[in-house]
Design a protein around this motif. Structure first.
Motif, mmCIF file in Angstrom:
data_model
loop_
_atom_site.group_PDB
_atom_site.id
_atom_site.type_symbol
_atom_site.label_atom_id
_atom_site.label_comp_id
_atom_site.label_asym_id
_atom_site.label_seq_id
_atom_site.Cartn_x
_atom_site.Cartn_y
_atom_site.Cartn_z
ATOM 1 N N UNK A 1 0.826 -1.208 0.000
ATOM 2 C CA UNK A 1 0.000 0.000 0.000
ATOM 3 C C UNK A 1 0.861 1.259 0.000
ATOM 4 N N UNK A 2 1.981 1.217 0.747
ATOM 5 C CA UNK A 2 2.897 2.361 0.743
ATOM 6 C C UNK A 2 3.524 2.549 -0.636
ATOM 7 N N UNK A 3 3.859 1.441 -1.300
ATOM 8 C CA UNK A 3 4.401 1.546 -2.660
ATOM 9 C C UNK A 3 3.368 2.150 -3.608
ATOM 10 N N UNK A 4 2.130 1.779 -3.419
ATOM 11 C CA UNK A 4 1.052 2.349 -4.234
ATOM 12 C C UNK A 4 0.913 3.857 -3.981
ATOM 13 N N UNK A 5 0.958 4.261 -2.706
ATOM 14 C CA UNK A 5 0.824 5.686 -2.396
ATOM 15 C C UNK A 5 1.978 6.511 -2.959
ATOM 16 N N UNK A 6 3.174 5.926 -3.021
ATOM 17 C CA UNK A 6 4.338 6.683 -3.474
ATOM 18 C C UNK A 6 4.271 7.046 -4.952
ATOM 19 N N UNK A 7 3.341 6.472 -5.684
ATOM 20 C CA UNK A 7 3.215 6.756 -7.118
ATOM 21 C C UNK A 7 2.198 7.844 -7.413
ATOM 22 N N UNK A 8 1.654 8.491 -6.358
ATOM 23 C CA UNK A 8 0.622 9.502 -6.546
ATOM 24 C C UNK A 8 1.028 10.796 -5.837
ATOM 25 N N UNK A 9 0.357 11.860 -6.210
ATOM 26 C CA UNK A 9 0.517 13.161 -5.551
ATOM 27 C C UNK A 9 -0.852 13.752 -5.293
ATOM 28 N N UNK B 1 3.743 8.506 -11.307
ATOM 29 C CA UNK B 1 4.806 7.555 -11.581
ATOM 30 C C UNK B 1 5.962 7.694 -10.610
ATOM 31 N N UNK B 2 7.160 7.890 -11.146
ATOM 32 C CA UNK B 2 8.374 7.983 -10.337
ATOM 33 C C UNK B 2 8.791 9.424 -10.053
ATOM 34 N N UNK B 3 7.882 10.378 -10.256
ATOM 35 C CA UNK B 3 8.231 11.790 -10.019
ATOM 36 C C UNK B 3 8.578 12.044 -8.553
ATOM 37 N N UNK B 4 7.870 11.383 -7.638
ATOM 38 C CA UNK B 4 8.177 11.563 -6.217
ATOM 39 C C UNK B 4 9.590 11.088 -5.895
ATOM 40 N N UNK B 5 10.003 9.992 -6.511
ATOM 41 C CA UNK B 5 11.346 9.472 -6.263
ATOM 42 C C UNK B 5 12.404 10.413 -6.837
ATOM 43 N N UNK B 6 12.133 10.984 -7.994
ATOM 44 C CA UNK B 6 13.060 11.953 -8.567
ATOM 45 C C UNK B 6 13.190 13.184 -7.679
ATOM 46 N N UNK B 7 12.070 13.622 -7.132
ATOM 47 C CA UNK B 7 12.103 14.770 -6.226
ATOM 48 C C UNK B 7 12.868 14.456 -4.949
ATOM 49 N N UNK B 8 12.666 13.249 -4.395
ATOM 50 C CA UNK B 8 13.336 12.877 -3.148
ATOM 51 C C UNK B 8 14.844 12.767 -3.333
#
Length: 314
Positions: free
Chosen positions: A54-62, A73-80
């Protein structure tokens, strides 16, 4: 003709008291294993895999002001990966690991070897005294040491004033990381000592007898027999320390109330993820930071194992 010792009764029981299982009995035995494992697997699925997914699912949204929740998608990971607060928190706990863990494991090793030597009086009392701080909850330990560190009301500060000495600033920017390391070391030396001491107690006595016959003294025995036997236990404690160091949370969270100018909401990566989720209400980005922190822990643990295996093979 069958002998009396091997003949079986009609009910499937041999005359010597043993039993033989048919196909049905063997199939029931095979089914018993999964049934015993099933409760653990259910709890593992519900309490670990499901929240992780569920956390992996949430990390793909804003969560956006206009449009609501949007898939990014992976925009949150790029920002982090470009977030200075997150990167500084990772670097700070890495420095904490380099400073604190060697001191803690060295003390645990010294205490374990001293207790195993049999030369200490009241060894059980000493062992219990070293282990007791681990039984103290980390919240209580942080509050207790926060009081001791206090520049206005702490006993160290009062004693320094009575002796006309400079007041130590344990909660200042330059001292804070060392102060946190001292708290964690005080808490976990006893835990690691018990693991190492238990490993020492499993060494066969024959090795000590052989060393004594060869004329080895206590130091030589410790170096040639005890330390090599402790390598698996030391590796286990080191891996636990890697995970615990990068998940540092309780101590800085509690000391932040008395040193808010030094400990920020992003002082450690774990504290940063907590602040994002419960203060900033940025649940999606907090899930991303948590996943990246877990990835860092996996990489650091693998690096430790790889380094240890290379040294062992060489």
């Amino acid at each position: 003709m069958m002998t009396a010792t091997t003949a079986a009764s009609p009910k499937g029981r041999r005359r010597d008291g043993s039993t033989r299982l048919g196909r049905g009995g063997k199939s029931r035995q095979r089914a018993a294993g999964p049934l015993f494992v099933a409760p653990f697997m259910v709890l593992f699925l519900l309490l670990f895999l499901a929240p992780l997914g569920y956390a992996a699912y949430l990390s793909l949204f804003q969560e956006r002001l206009i449009g609501g929740t949007a898939f990014v998608g992976l925009d949150n990971y790029t920002q982090a990966l470009s977030d200075s607060q997150f990167l500084h928190g990772i670097g700070r706990v890495a420095l904490f690991f380099v400073i604190q863990v060697p001191v803690m494991l060295l003390l645990a090793l010294v205490f374990a070897l001293a207790l195993d030597s049999g030369l200490l009086r009241l060894a059980r009392v000493i062992r219990l005294g070293i282990f007791v701080p681990y039984a103290v909850p980390s919240v209580v330990a942080a509050l207790m040491w926060g009081y001791l560190y206090g520049p206005d009301f702490g006993p160290f500060a009062q004693l320094s004033r009575d002796l006309s000495l400079p007041v130590p600033h344990f909660l200042s920017d330059g001292w804070m990381l060392g102060s946190l390391a001292n708290i964690v070391t005080w808490e976990f030396v006893g835990y690691n000592m018990i693991i190492l001491y238990a490993a020492l107690r499993t060494i066969p006595e024959e090795l000590y007898e052989a060393a004594a016959m060869d004329g080895a003294d206590a130091w030589r025995t410790a170096w040639s027999i005890k330390l090599p036997a402790l390598r698996p236990a030391l590796m286990l404690t080191l891996l636990f320390s890697v995970i615990g160091s990068f998940q540092l949370f309780n101590e800085p969270k509690l000391l932040m109330t008395i040193a808010p100018d030094v400990i920020s909401s992003s002082y450690t990566a774990n504290l940063y993820a907590y602040t994002l989720a419960f203060t900033g209400q940025q649940v999606n980005y907090a899930a991303t930071v948590s996943f990246l922190l877990g990835l860092v822990i996996v990489i650091a643990s693998y690096a430790v194992l790889l380094t240890a295996n290379r040294r062992r093979s060489s």
